[in-house]
Design an enzyme around this catalytic site. Structure first.
Site, PDB file in Angstrom:
ATOM      1  CE1 TYR A  11      -3.106   3.048   0.789  1.00  0.00           C
ATOM      2  CE2 TYR A  11      -2.566   2.812   3.110  1.00  0.00           C
ATOM      3  CZ  TYR A  11      -3.199   3.501   2.097  1.00  0.00           C
ATOM      4  OH  TYR A  11      -3.926   4.628   2.386  1.00  0.00           O
ATOM      5  CG  ASP A  31       6.551  -6.982  -1.961  1.00  0.00           C
ATOM      6  OD1 ASP A  31       6.019  -8.049  -1.582  1.00  0.00           O
ATOM      7  OD2 ASP A  31       6.165  -5.860  -1.578  1.00  0.00           O
ATOM      8  CB  SER A 124       4.335   2.264  13.563  1.00  0.00           C
ATOM      9  OG  SER A 124       3.030   2.430  14.066  1.00  0.00           O
ATOM     10  CE1 TYR A 148       3.770  -3.474  12.294  1.00  0.00           C
ATOM     11  CE2 TYR A 148       2.591  -1.990  13.764  1.00  0.00           C
ATOM     12  CZ  TYR A 148       3.249  -2.217  12.573  1.00  0.00           C
ATOM     13  OH  TYR A 148       3.416  -1.189  11.667  1.00  0.00           O
ATOM     14  CE  LYS A 152       6.804  -1.477  11.460  1.00  0.00           C
ATOM     15  NZ  LYS A 152       7.444  -1.689  10.155  1.00  0.00           N
ATOM     16  CG  ASN A 197      -6.666  -6.114  11.112  1.00  0.00           C
ATOM     17  OD1 ASN A 197      -7.419  -6.908  11.668  1.00  0.00           O
ATOM     18  ND2 ASN A 197      -5.598  -6.499  10.426  1.00  0.00           N
TER      19      ASN A 197
END
Ligand code: NAD
Ligand code: UD1
Length: 338
Positions: A11, A31, A124, A148, A152, A197
């Site tokens: 994205y 990727d 993030s 998660y 990071k 989500n």
């Protein structure tokens, strides 16, 4: 420049690849296509009038990375590749640590072997955890609340140690707030697999008839309308932030941290209303129980990015919803419709 973009079919990656191609850079994407389609890059090429190369490989595979670096001789890396679902990260933490943390180490070792020491990393806002006052400032102590987020945080630590050990490294840690929207052409956008989500992809799937109604998680928070507030950022603004960070690293070594957000909180209900306006029809919703782990409100202090990079967001909530809706309406099932 020649730029290697990991996760470049995803994205945020696909929008950033487009921005880079438009700015005249050459791009190679690495990727494994675990959460994306090569169709995204085909459409990026159509929009940019030229192509990014695609190497289908996993970032944990150093031999494959070596081959990609040898063939494409990048001068810098933008590193998006990673797994990103908070709930899933609690269920399968080893997969998250291996993919995100070990994958990043493999990438950094490969970069060293090939003498490439400039990297922009996707961090993030989740690293700020639940102890900091809002707005979040880059100098605050961090402490993520789920696996998660901790991947990071670990990667930020690894990159910081690397920058300390060898001042030749040029490192940007970009802390994204809540990316939404799509390229205004409606040709590329977010294409979540399964049940989304995140808020805006869910609203968009209700609007297009794929889901019955939005569940608003919590209507009794201590916020102006009782629903959570977030700092939504248009994905094209975010993509431009990467180009600005890369420019900055052209003449600054060391490790740099920037929030990429607007500095404004928008509530879940405000976002829902803005999306209804973009669609021109009501979108069914109901107030549901709170989602565990959610914070009532957070947004960025975006001053550092403005001061250092000359970057700030320019696109409004209405533009985010209009662009997201154009993409969803034209591609009700994402890239599968191609
Ligand atoms: P995405 O899933 O659309 O893109 C990630 C890409 O990485 C996918 O194309 C996937 O196939 C690829 N990938 C995953 N693991 C890989 C591996 N081991 N080897 C090679 N490729 C791999 O996600 P996105 O929303 O574009 O997010 C990009 C980055 O930004 C991620 O690191 C994410 O954690 C971070 N981020 C995202 C958000 C968000 O809300 N979308 C917010 C903050 C940070
Ligand atoms: C989530 C992640 C965060 C990640 C960010 C990226 C969690 C706990 N955090 O943050 O790590 O960096 O996405 O965008 O998952 N909402 C609803 N109904 C829905 C979906 C969401 O009401 O169907 C609400 C949520 O309760 C929240 C807000 O919308 O209050 C935003 O949710 P979401 O898009 O998942 O983002 P974050 O929770 O900010």
């Amino acid at each position: 420049m020649r730029i290697l973009v990991t996760g470049g079919t995803g994205y945020i990656g696909s929008h950033t690849v487009l921005t880079l191609l438009e700015a005249g850079h050459d791009v190679v994407v690495v990727d494994n296509l675990s959460n994306s389609s090569p169709e995204a890059l085909r459409r990026v090429a159509e929009l940019a009038g030229r192509q990014a190369a695609l190497v289908q490989a996993d970032i944990t595979d150093e031999a494959a990375l070596d081959a990609a670096f040898a063939e494409h001789t990048p001068e810098a890396v933008i590193h998006f590749a990673g797994l990103k679902a908070v709930g899933e990260s609690a269920a399968i933490p080893l997969d998250y640590y291996f993919n995100n943390v070990a994958g990043t180490i493999a990438l950094l070792r490969t970069m060293e072997r090939h003498g490439v020491r400039t990297i922009v990393f996707s961090s993030s806002a989740t690293v700020y955890g639940d102890r900091n006052p809002i707005p979040y400032v880059e100098t605050m102590d961090i402490g993520a609340m789920n696996p998660y987020g901790r991947t990071k945080e670990h990667i930020e630590d690894i990159l910081t140690d690397l920058g300390t050990a060898d001042p030749a490294w040029r490192i940007a840690l970009l802390r994204y707030f809540n990316p939404v929207g799509a390229h205004p052409s409606g040709r590329i956008g977010e294409d979540p697999q399964g049940i989304p989500n995140n808020l805006v992809p869910f609203i968009a799937q209700v609007a297009v008839g794929r889901r019955e109604k939005l569940m608003v998680f919590g209507g009794d928070y201590d916020t102006p309308d009782g629903t959570c507030q977030r700092d939504f950022i248009h994905v094209v603004d975010l993509a431009e932030g990467h180009a600005a960070a890369l420019d900055y690293l052209g003449d600054h070594d060391g490790v740099h941290r920037w929030n990429l957000g607007s500095g404004t909180g928008t509530s879940v209900l405000e976002m829902h209303h803005a999306f209804e306006k973009a669609v021109g029809e009501p979108i069914p919703y109901e107030i549901a129980p709170r989602r565990p782990g959610d914070l009532p409100a957070f947004w960025a202090d975006p001053t550092a990015a403005l001061t250092d990079l000359g970057w700030s967001t320019t696109r409004t909530i209405d533009q985010m919803c209009q662009d997201h809706w154009r993409w969803q309406k034209n591609n009700p099932h994402g890239y599968q419709d191609a």
